[in-house]
Design a protein around this motif. Structure first.
Motif, PDB file in Angstrom:
ATOM      1  N   UNK A  15       0.833  -1.203   0.000  1.00 60.35           N
ATOM      2  CA  UNK A  15       0.000   0.000   0.000  1.00 60.35           C
ATOM      3  C   UNK A  15       0.868   1.254   0.000  1.00 60.35           C
ATOM      4  N   UNK A  16       1.970   1.213   0.734  1.00 62.52           N
ATOM      5  CA  UNK A  16       2.852   2.381   0.768  1.00 62.52           C
ATOM      6  C   UNK A  16       3.485   2.634  -0.604  1.00 62.52           C
ATOM      7  N   UNK A  17       3.696   1.581  -1.364  1.00 61.84           N
ATOM      8  CA  UNK A  17       4.256   1.743  -2.706  1.00 61.84           C
ATOM      9  C   UNK A  17       3.299   2.501  -3.600  1.00 61.84           C
ATOM     10  N   UNK A  18       2.054   2.084  -3.624  1.00 63.31           N
ATOM     11  CA  UNK A  18       1.101   2.729  -4.530  1.00 63.31           C
ATOM     12  C   UNK A  18       0.772   4.148  -4.074  1.00 63.31           C
ATOM     13  N   UNK A  19       0.671   4.380  -2.778  1.00 66.89           N
ATOM     14  CA  UNK A  19       0.406   5.734  -2.285  1.00 66.89           C
ATOM     15  C   UNK A  19       1.594   6.645  -2.608  1.00 66.89           C
ATOM     16  N   UNK A  20       2.797   6.160  -2.408  1.00 66.84           N
ATOM     17  CA  UNK A  20       3.982   6.951  -2.721  1.00 66.84           C
ATOM     18  C   UNK A  20       4.102   7.212  -4.218  1.00 66.84           C
ATOM     19  N   UNK A  46      10.599   0.179  -0.354  1.00 68.55           N
ATOM     20  CA  UNK A  46       9.535  -0.826  -0.273  1.00 68.55           C
ATOM     21  C   UNK A  46       9.566  -1.769  -1.473  1.00 68.55           C
ATOM     22  N   UNK A  47       9.807  -1.247  -2.664  1.00 62.85           N
ATOM     23  CA  UNK A  47       9.830  -2.107  -3.855  1.00 62.85           C
ATOM     24  C   UNK A  47      11.014  -3.056  -3.816  1.00 62.85           C
ATOM     25  N   UNK A 102       3.550   5.626 -14.271  1.00 59.08           N
ATOM     26  CA  UNK A 102       3.698   4.317 -14.918  1.00 59.08           C
ATOM     27  C   UNK A 102       3.883   3.213 -13.879  1.00 59.08           C
ATOM     28  N   UNK A 103       4.657   3.498 -12.836  1.00 54.18           N
ATOM     29  CA  UNK A 103       4.830   2.520 -11.761  1.00 54.18           C
ATOM     30  C   UNK A 103       3.498   2.244 -11.066  1.00 54.18           C
ATOM     31  N   UNK A 107       1.526  -1.274 -11.016  1.00 55.51           N
ATOM     32  CA  UNK A 107       1.129  -1.893  -9.752  1.00 55.51           C
ATOM     33  C   UNK A 107      -0.342  -2.304  -9.790  1.00 55.51           C
ATOM     34  N   UNK A 108      -1.199  -1.410 -10.258  1.00 53.83           N
ATOM     35  CA  UNK A 108      -2.633  -1.718 -10.324  1.00 53.83           C
ATOM     36  C   UNK A 108      -2.910  -2.857 -11.305  1.00 53.83           C
TER      37      UNK A 108
END
Length: 113
Positions: A15-20, A46-47, A102-103, A107-108
């Protein structure tokens, strides 16, 4: 329990990856480029720590590398502006934003599988 056994990956890390990833372009476009260092660091760490997010490593490295390039150019520049946002070239800001979006999209798409 041995210290060599694999620990389960916490969902909060993903979750922290997508929020960031979504926060980076918002901060860059909103002229808070120096504050964007926090989500870039969170995203990169995180990645690279989460084995499930291996497919995002190139994108995370691109975001971190582009951002670091702009930050270093600002820091060592002979005539630096009072803020990173004012000194960041618009093309570089666009590249950082596009890489972060793009990242996030990647992710999604990985989550849908």
């Amino acid at each position: 329990m041995s210290t060599l056994t694999a620990q389960p990956v916490r969902p909060a890390r993903a979750r922290s990856v997508v929020v960031s990833a979504w926060a980076v372009p918002v901060l860059i476009v909103g002229q808070f480029a120096m504050v964007a260092v926090a989500p870039v660091v969170v995203l990169t760490v995180a990645v690279f720590r989460d084995a499930r997010l291996r497919a995002l490593r190139w994108w995370a490295a691109a975001v971190a590398g582009l951002y670091a390039g702009g930050l270093v150019a600002w820091a060592i520049g002979p005539d630096r502006a009072p803020s990173l946002s004012k000194d960041l070239h618009p093309a570089l800001a666009t590249l950082i934003s596009v890489a972060a979006v793009a990242l996030a999209v990647r992710y999604h798409r990985l989550q849908r599988r």
